[in-house]
Motif scaffolding. Structure first.
Motif: not given
Length: 110
Positions: A96-110
């Motif tokens: 019903a709803e899809v949100n795909v985030g922007e590219l972020v630092d996988a080790n420090n921004d999660i």
């Protein structure tokens, strides 16, 4: 404050030129059958693997959440790959709803 770190340390810390990026996916599901969900998962995994990406996450009856990164060490998904995943999810009737985030630092921004 910037830190002067050796190349070896930047590599170990996945920082600087060794930063690895990924993106989050959050989807709200519609009413669906178990068969529809299993079919979606199989197709989603095939799509992700065809892009040389890997995914981790989980779901409940109403929500599907995951994080996508490259399958190669010290590599990141491209914006094009992120858009391929987003378009495919948007075209899937199980959501019903899809949100795909922007590219972020996988080790420090999660």
């Amino acid at each position: 404050m910037t830190k002067n770190r050796s190349r070896r340390l930047r590599k170990k810390l996945f920082s600087g030129e060794f930063t690895v990026y990924g993106f989050a996916v959050n989807c709200r599901m519609t009413e669906h059958s178990e068969t529809d969900y299993e079919e979606f998962i199989d197709e989603f995994i095939d799509l992700v693997e065809s892009q040389n990406l890997i995914v981790g996450g989980g779901s409940s009856q109403e929500q599907f959440d995951c994080f996508v990164v490259s399958n190669n060490r010290y590599d990141s998904p491209t914006e094009k790959e992120r858009l391929v995943i987003e378009r495919w999810l948007l075209s899937n009737p199980i959501f019903a709803e899809v949100n795909v985030g922007e590219l972020v630092d996988a080790n420090n921004d999660i």
